[in-house]
Design a protein around this motif. Structure first.
Motif, PDB file in Angstrom:
ATOM      1  N   UNK A   1      -1.775  13.337   9.342  1.00  0.00           N
ATOM      2  CA  UNK A   1      -1.582  11.920   9.072  1.00  0.00           C
ATOM      3  C   UNK A   1      -0.163  11.524   9.497  1.00  0.00           C
ATOM      4  N   UNK A   2      -0.068  10.479  10.283  1.00  0.00           N
ATOM      5  CA  UNK A   2       1.224  10.082  10.834  1.00  0.00           C
ATOM      6  C   UNK A   2       1.396  10.536  12.260  1.00  0.00           C
TER       7      UNK A   2
ATOM      8  N   UNK B   1       4.121   5.134   6.030  1.00  0.00           N
ATOM      9  CA  UNK B   1       3.713   4.625   4.721  1.00  0.00           C
ATOM     10  C   UNK B   1       2.216   4.828   4.529  1.00  0.00           C
ATOM     11  N   UNK B   2       1.431   4.421   5.535  1.00  0.00           N
ATOM     12  CA  UNK B   2      -0.011   4.626   5.471  1.00  0.00           C
ATOM     13  C   UNK B   2      -0.356   6.108   5.484  1.00  0.00           C
ATOM     14  N   UNK B   3       0.332   6.861   6.316  1.00  0.00           N
ATOM     15  CA  UNK B   3       0.063   8.297   6.428  1.00  0.00           C
ATOM     16  C   UNK B   3       0.265   8.997   5.090  1.00  0.00           C
ATOM     17  N   UNK B   4       1.325   8.647   4.378  1.00  0.00           N
ATOM     18  CA  UNK B   4       1.603   9.272   3.082  1.00  0.00           C
ATOM     19  C   UNK B   4       0.501   8.968   2.080  1.00  0.00           C
ATOM     20  N   UNK B   5       0.022   7.731   2.085  1.00  0.00           N
ATOM     21  CA  UNK B   5      -1.061   7.356   1.174  1.00  0.00           C
ATOM     22  C   UNK B   5      -2.354   8.087   1.526  1.00  0.00           C
ATOM     23  N   UNK B   6      -2.666   8.170   2.821  1.00  0.00           N
ATOM     24  CA  UNK B   6      -3.865   8.898   3.253  1.00  0.00           C
ATOM     25  C   UNK B   6      -3.811  10.355   2.803  1.00  0.00           C
ATOM     26  N   UNK B   7      -2.669  10.988   3.035  1.00  0.00           N
ATOM     27  CA  UNK B   7      -2.538  12.407   2.720  1.00  0.00           C
ATOM     28  C   UNK B   7      -2.695  12.648   1.218  1.00  0.00           C
ATOM     29  N   UNK B   8      -2.066  11.803   0.413  1.00  0.00           N
ATOM     30  CA  UNK B   8      -2.158  12.017  -1.030  1.00  0.00           C
ATOM     31  C   UNK B   8      -3.593  11.868  -1.519  1.00  0.00           C
ATOM     32  N   UNK B   9      -4.281  10.853  -1.023  1.00  0.00           N
ATOM     33  CA  UNK B   9      -5.678  10.689  -1.421  1.00  0.00           C
ATOM     34  C   UNK B   9      -6.532  11.857  -0.985  1.00  0.00           C
ATOM     35  N   UNK B  10      -6.286  12.346   0.211  1.00  0.00           N
ATOM     36  CA  UNK B  10      -7.042  13.478   0.748  1.00  0.00           C
ATOM     37  C   UNK B  10      -6.835  14.724  -0.116  1.00  0.00           C
ATOM     38  N   UNK B  11      -5.575  15.095  -0.354  1.00  0.00           N
ATOM     39  CA  UNK B  11      -5.290  16.319  -1.100  1.00  0.00           C
ATOM     40  C   UNK B  11      -5.751  16.218  -2.545  1.00  0.00           C
ATOM     41  N   UNK B  12      -5.617  15.041  -3.154  1.00  0.00           N
ATOM     42  CA  UNK B  12      -6.085  14.897  -4.535  1.00  0.00           C
ATOM     43  C   UNK B  12      -7.603  15.042  -4.606  1.00  0.00           C
TER      44      UNK B  12
END
Length: 619
Positions: A466-467, A476-487
């Motif tokens: 992501x990113x 900013x979007x990449x960080x949100x995508x990654x957190x949702x994915x890993x959670x």
């Protein structure tokens, strides 16, 4: 398979150096029957592709031939004579004079032949080794061969590193007694301040075996009689990450009071365990910091080089890395020996990369094909994959640095047929070695919602970009995508998570004040965005940046002189990201919690405060 060593009863001769060399189109149909008619010479160990200025050699698909004269030491009259090839990428054939003595498929593990009946002590023989670089749908890794209109054979493959070929590792001639030690297996444990050492010694024929354990000073600390058993080391010094301590298990074959054969196997006493969402070494939580890497250097290709070995480990120590993954194949044994001696933790991976035809469709625009089918990745592929697992574990089972087996990189684990393909391979891996966790590295297409095999494995290794490939330039979007994915992975599976790949291509010297991809600033900012996510998710137990250093790839307009995601250049110069990683990883190393529930996570200074503030939810 034992690594050849010089002992009181064995001798070892290196056959490294320059050999005669020719591609199959330049010599006759049976080139092993006579001296090679060629002016070319190639060094061993080295890949051959980048050595010569002729592009036809670099791009050759098929067999190449190496040849040299070898003299058997005259003192080996009463011994068995063994020839060993540390690796032939991807298939090897060995001829002693006119006789085929060994054949092997698989480019990164050793094979050998007892050639006693074909040679004589004190005399020379002609040694010819053929190496074939062809990849098909039933090889590991897989590939496809096509023929162009002008008759040239072309190799395509689905892994993003150059298909270097040849004799990239050493070739040896060694002697063993007629009755000799054939294999040693060691499994260690900890019991308070004592260490337990389960051992099994295999011999060429039934024989009386004695074993002794020597500490680092050479003092005997345990002994036993018999080919198998359990030894106890009182006041043991465990092998720890960053604090390696090695013992030697000395196995001896006895004939009365006489020692017929002796072999010393180094080992470290340590345990590995997955407990809930924690990865434990010696019962203590471990957080992986480090890299996915490649055996890749200019000119040598995948050729092993001790100078690069030492320098690369120095750079890993400098940057604060405590571990790496052998992406995407077993590395040279010298690498693991060095990791054993220096306390570097290793995730050891097979060459099963490219088991994903969705990548092919994405890169070429061709209609997607099913990855798992009779015409693509099939039962024959799985048989080759199983053999690769057997050979990996047989070679590396005694290395204390190896804490986990990775049986595939980025397979199409979200496709139909993935579970049927991988479940037997996982069962085989656990049968061969029940002491180490097993993982695979998940591709971007596989999510917690659609992955079909993650529940089978012990640790979730996740590759995400992501990113870079997704939300390019928008961190900013990449960080949100990654957190949702890993959670999502954490909530569904409740297992430890290692971020096994994350990275951004970077041209050294390219700079910008904005978040501009390819700049050094963007690479550092990209990594920082990932790290903020890791520090907010307690299930994350490690981070392996892709990649340690820039490396060569196949021809393609999406790659400019190779893959540039390294935090070091291909000639090992640091980019800005290397300095940023050094600051983070040195903080992590200095902030290990002192036991208790919080020991499940190692947080950099300030990260715990972030969790209790606006940056996240306290756990």
């Amino acid at each position: 398979m034992l690594k050849p060593r010089s002992t009181a009863t064995r001798e070892l001769v290196s056959l490294d150096g320059t050999w005669r060399f020719a591609v199959d189109t330049a010599v006759g149909e049976r080139p092993w029957t006579a001296p090679l008619e060629t002016r070319l010479e190639a060094p061993v160990p080295a890949s051959y592709n980048d050595l010569f200025t002729d592009s036809a050699i670099r791009d050759h698909v098929g067999w190449v031939w190496y040849q040299r004269r070898v003299r058997v030491p005259r003192g080996w009259t009463d011994d068995r004579v063994v020839l060993r090839v540390d690796a032939a990428t991807h298939q090897g054939r060995v001829y002693v004079d006119d006789v085929l003595v060994a054949e092997h498929v698989g480019g990164y593990t050793p094979f050998e032949a007892d050639i006693t009946n074909h040679v004589r002590a004190g005399q020379e023989f002609r040694l010819t080794i053929g190496v074939n670089n062809e990849l098909t749908n039933t090889t590991i890794p897989p590939g496809t061969i096509t023929v162009s209109q002008d008759g040239r054979r072309k190799q395509t493959y689905l892994h993003d590193f150059y298909n270097y070929a040849g004799l990239a590792r050493s070739v040896w001639l060694y002697s063993v007694p007629a009755v000799h030690i054939a294999d040693v297996t060691i499994v260690t444990g900890l019991d308070g301040t004592s260490g337990t050492v389960e051992y099994e010694v295999a011999t060429s024929t039934p024989a009386h075996v004695r074993v002794r354990v020597l500490d680092a000073s050479g003092a005997e600390v345990a002994e036993s009689d018999g080919a198998s058993g359990t030894l106890r080391i009182e006041d043991v010094t465990p092998w720890r990450p960053g604090a390696a301590y090695l013992y030697d298990l000395v196995a001896e074959v006895l004939d009365g009071d006489d020692v017929v054969d002796t072999y010393a196997q180094p080992f470290g006493v340590r345990t590995v365990e997955v407990s809930g969402t924690r990865f434990l070494i010696n019962g203590e939580p471990f957080y992986f910091t480090g890299f996915g890497r490649h055996e890749d250097t200019p000119v040598r290709g995948k050729g092993h080089d001790d100078a690069y070995l030492v320098h690369d480990f120095q750079l890993m120590e400098w940057v604060g890395a405590n571990s790496f993954r052998t992406s995407h194949y077993p590395y040279a044994e010298e690498v693991l020996d060095f990791a054993d001696r220096h306390g570097i933790v290793v995730i050891d991976e097979t060459a099963a990369v490219g088991l994903n035809l969705a990548v092919e469709a994405g890169l070429t625009g061709a209609p997607p094909r099913p990855t798992f089918s009779p015409d693509t990745v099939n039962d024959d592929t799985r048989a080759a994959h199983a053999q690769a697992i057997r050979e990996l574990i047989a070679r590396d089972k005694n290395h204390p640095s190896v804490v986990m087996w990775c049986i595939a990189n980025e397979p199409s684990s979200n496709e139909e047929g993935a579970r049927e393909y991988f479940e037997p391979l996982l069962e085989l891996t656990r049968k061969l070695d029940p002491t180490r966790p097993v993982c695979y590295a998940a591709v971007m297409f596989a999510t917690a919602a659609n992955d079909g095999i993650a529940d089978l494995f012990d640790v979730l290794c996740i590759n995400r970009y992501y990113g870079w490939y997704v939300a390019t330039g928008d961190l900013v979007t990449a960080e949100a995508y990654l957190e949702g994915d890993l959670r999502g992975w954490a909530a569904k599976f409740g297992k430890p998570i290692i971020m096994s790949e994350y990275g951004a291509d970077t041209l050294p010297g390219l700079h910008s004040v904005w978040d501009q991809p390819w700049t050094e600033e963007y690479q550092a900012a990209y990594l920082a965005a990932n790290h903020r996510v890791f520090d907010r998710i307690a299930e994350v137990v490690g981070e392996h940046v892709w990649n340690f250093a820039d490396f060569q790839t196949s021809n393609g307009i999406h790659r400019v002189d190779g893959n540039r995601k390294g935090v070091f250049t291909r000639d090992r110069r640091p980019k800005a990201a290397a300095h940023a990683l050094r600051a983070r990883w040195r903080e992590i190393a200095g902030s290990k919690p002192a036991g208790g529930q919080d020991a499940a996570r190692q947080f950099p200074p300030g990260a715990r405060d972030e969790l209790n503030g606006e940056g996240g939810t306290a756990r």
